[in-house]
Write a protein that holds these residues in place. Structure first.
Motif, PDB file in Angstrom:
ATOM      1  N   SER A  13       0.829  -1.202   0.000  1.00 10.91           N
ATOM      2  CA  SER A  13       0.000   0.000   0.000  1.00 10.91           C
ATOM      3  C   SER A  13       0.866   1.256   0.000  1.00 10.91           C
ATOM      4  N   LEU A  14       0.296   2.314  -0.540  1.00 11.19           N
ATOM      5  CA  LEU A  14       0.892   3.647  -0.486  1.00 11.19           C
ATOM      6  C   LEU A  14      -0.240   4.660  -0.365  1.00 11.19           C
ATOM      7  N   ARG A  15       0.070   5.817   0.210  1.00 13.01           N
ATOM      8  CA  ARG A  15      -0.891   6.909   0.239  1.00 13.01           C
ATOM      9  C   ARG A  15      -0.251   8.147  -0.380  1.00 13.01           C
ATOM     10  N   GLN A  35      -5.495   6.736  -1.339  1.00 11.27           N
ATOM     11  CA  GLN A  35      -5.054   5.538  -0.646  1.00 11.27           C
ATOM     12  C   GLN A  35      -5.046   4.396  -1.638  1.00 11.27           C
ATOM     13  N   MET A  36      -3.890   3.783  -1.825  1.00 12.45           N
ATOM     14  CA  MET A  36      -3.730   2.712  -2.808  1.00 12.45           C
ATOM     15  C   MET A  36      -3.392   1.425  -2.085  1.00 12.45           C
ATOM     16  N   ASN A  37      -4.271   0.461  -2.173  1.00 14.37           N
ATOM     17  CA  ASN A  37      -4.080  -0.844  -1.544  1.00 14.37           C
ATOM     18  C   ASN A  37      -3.974  -1.923  -2.610  1.00 14.37           C
ATOM     19  N   ARG A  38      -3.423  -3.055  -2.218  1.00 18.62           N
ATOM     20  CA  ARG A  38      -3.272  -4.215  -3.118  1.00 18.62           C
ATOM     21  C   ARG A  38      -2.667  -3.780  -4.448  1.00 18.62           C
ATOM     22  N   LEU A  39      -1.563  -3.069  -4.344  1.00 26.44           N
ATOM     23  CA  LEU A  39      -0.915  -2.552  -5.544  1.00 26.44           C
ATOM     24  C   LEU A  39      -0.400  -3.677  -6.432  1.00 26.44           C
ATOM     25  N   GLU A  40      -0.452  -3.420  -7.732  1.00 20.32           N
ATOM     26  CA  GLU A  40      -0.023  -4.394  -8.749  1.00 20.32           C
ATOM     27  C   GLU A  40       1.063  -3.748  -9.615  1.00 20.32           C
ATOM     28  N   PRO A  41       1.907  -4.562 -10.251  1.00 21.20           N
ATOM     29  CA  PRO A  41       2.935  -3.983 -11.131  1.00 21.20           C
ATOM     30  C   PRO A  41       2.349  -3.064 -12.206  1.00 21.20           C
ATOM     31  N   ASP A  42       1.140  -3.353 -12.683  1.00 19.61           N
ATOM     32  CA  ASP A  42       0.515  -2.493 -13.692  1.00 19.61           C
ATOM     33  C   ASP A  42       0.125  -1.118 -13.157  1.00 19.61           C
ATOM     34  N   ARG A  96      -9.739  -1.042  -4.901  1.00 19.58           N
ATOM     35  CA  ARG A  96      -8.377  -1.029  -4.374  1.00 19.58           C
ATOM     36  C   ARG A  96      -7.922   0.357  -3.960  1.00 19.58           C
ATOM     37  N   PHE A  97      -8.327   1.375  -4.680  1.00 22.84           N
ATOM     38  CA  PHE A  97      -7.906   2.751  -4.412  1.00 22.84           C
ATOM     39  C   PHE A  97      -9.092   3.553  -3.884  1.00 22.84           C
ATOM     40  N   THR A  98      -8.789   4.531  -3.016  1.00 23.46           N
ATOM     41  CA  THR A  98      -9.823   5.408  -2.473  1.00 23.46           C
ATOM     42  C   THR A  98      -9.323   6.847  -2.474  1.00 23.46           C
ATOM     43  N   ILE A  99     -10.123   7.732  -3.029  1.00 19.14           N
ATOM     44  CA  ILE A  99      -9.793   9.158  -3.001  1.00 19.14           C
ATOM     45  C   ILE A  99     -10.627   9.847  -1.928  1.00 19.14           C
ATOM     46  N   THR A 100      -9.975  10.704  -1.155  1.00 19.81           N
ATOM     47  CA  THR A 100     -10.653  11.480  -0.128  1.00 19.81           C
ATOM     48  C   THR A 100     -10.068  12.884  -0.121  1.00 19.81           C
ATOM     49  N   ARG A 101     -10.769  13.781   0.559  1.00 20.51           N
ATOM     50  CA  ARG A 101     -10.244  15.139   0.723  1.00 20.51           C
ATOM     51  C   ARG A 101     -10.544  15.615   2.136  1.00 20.51           C
ATOM     52  N   GLN A 114       3.355  18.338 -10.493  1.00 25.88           N
ATOM     53  CA  GLN A 114       4.539  17.856 -11.209  1.00 25.88           C
ATOM     54  C   GLN A 114       4.571  16.337 -11.306  1.00 25.88           C
ATOM     55  N   GLY A 115       3.793  15.670 -10.483  1.00 20.41           N
ATOM     56  CA  GLY A 115       3.750  14.215 -10.526  1.00 20.41           C
ATOM     57  C   GLY A 115       4.670  13.574  -9.501  1.00 20.41           C
ATOM     58  N   THR A 116       4.287  12.378  -9.086  1.00 21.64           N
ATOM     59  CA  THR A 116       5.106  11.592  -8.166  1.00 21.64           C
ATOM     60  C   THR A 116       5.151  10.158  -8.683  1.00 21.64           C
ATOM     61  N   GLN A 117       6.338   9.575  -8.668  1.00 21.17           N
ATOM     62  CA  GLN A 117       6.534   8.240  -9.231  1.00 21.17           C
ATOM     63  C   GLN A 117       6.083   7.162  -8.244  1.00 21.17           C
ATOM     64  N   VAL A 118       5.307   6.225  -8.761  1.00 23.24           N
ATOM     65  CA  VAL A 118       4.928   5.033  -8.009  1.00 23.24           C
ATOM     66  C   VAL A 118       5.432   3.829  -8.791  1.00 23.24           C
ATOM     67  N   THR A 119       6.238   3.012  -8.141  1.00 23.30           N
ATOM     68  CA  THR A 119       6.786   1.816  -8.776  1.00 23.30           C
ATOM     69  C   THR A 119       6.418   0.604  -7.935  1.00 23.30           C
ATOM     70  N   VAL A 120       5.783  -0.373  -8.577  1.00 23.19           N
ATOM     71  CA  VAL A 120       5.361  -1.586  -7.888  1.00 23.19           C
ATOM     72  C   VAL A 120       6.159  -2.758  -8.451  1.00 23.19           C
ATOM     73  N   SER A 121       6.928  -3.395  -7.606  1.00 22.50           N
ATOM     74  CA  SER A 121       7.741  -4.525  -8.046  1.00 22.50           C
ATOM     75  C   SER A 121       6.982  -5.837  -7.859  1.00 22.50           C
ATOM     76  N   SER A 122       7.283  -6.780  -8.738  1.00 20.95           N
ATOM     77  CA  SER A 122       6.583  -8.079  -8.658  1.00 20.95           C
ATOM     78  C   SER A 122       7.336  -9.069  -7.792  1.00 20.95           C
TER      79      SER A 122
END
Length: 124
Positions: free
Chosen positions: A17-19, A82-89, A67-72, A116-124
């Motif tokens: 997971s990542l937030r 909130q990103m749960n059960r992340l997959e390589p895709d 899997r993902f939830t957006i809140t404010r 500007q963006g933030t990198q998310v990398t999910v390894s298998s």
């Protein structure tokens, strides 16, 4: 003018997971519908999730439903993904976006302001 600053990306193993956080500045936070949009190398920007100006409505893209939830949080002037059960895709650069249009906009073309963006990398 709205300036958007994302944080929270990184490297995570599949299933983890990542937030992500996004803090708009410069104008009234509640005046903007917000969204997260991602872009993987060689692909077009893909809508991930969006939330209306008051937070009463949300919409998740098909690839992340359940899997993902957006809140404010109006008190903190911050929108989260909130990103749960992340997959390589899910590996991509994740952008925060804002629009003054009402409702939840599901096309990246409807957003006027971008971080500007933030990198998310999910390894298998």
């Amino acid at each position: 003018q709205v300036q958007l600053v994302e944080s929270g990306g990184g490297l995570v193993q599949a299933g983890g997971s990542l937030r992500l956080s996004c803090a708009p500045s410069g104008r009234t936070f509640g005046s903007y519908a917000m969204a997260w949009v991602r872009q993987a190398p060689g692909t077009e920007r893909e809508f991930v999730a969006g939330i209306s100006r008051r937070g009463s409505s949300t919409y998740d893209g098909d690839a992340v439903k359940g899997r993902f939830t957006i809140t404010r949080d109006g008190a903190k002037n911050t929108v989260y993904l909130q990103m749960n059960r992340l997959e390589p895709d899910d590996t991509a650069v994740y952008y925060c976006a804002a629009t003054p249009r009402p409702g939840v906009r599901t096309s990246p073309h409807e957003y006027d302001y971008w971080g500007q963006g933030t990198q998310v990398t999910v390894s298998s």
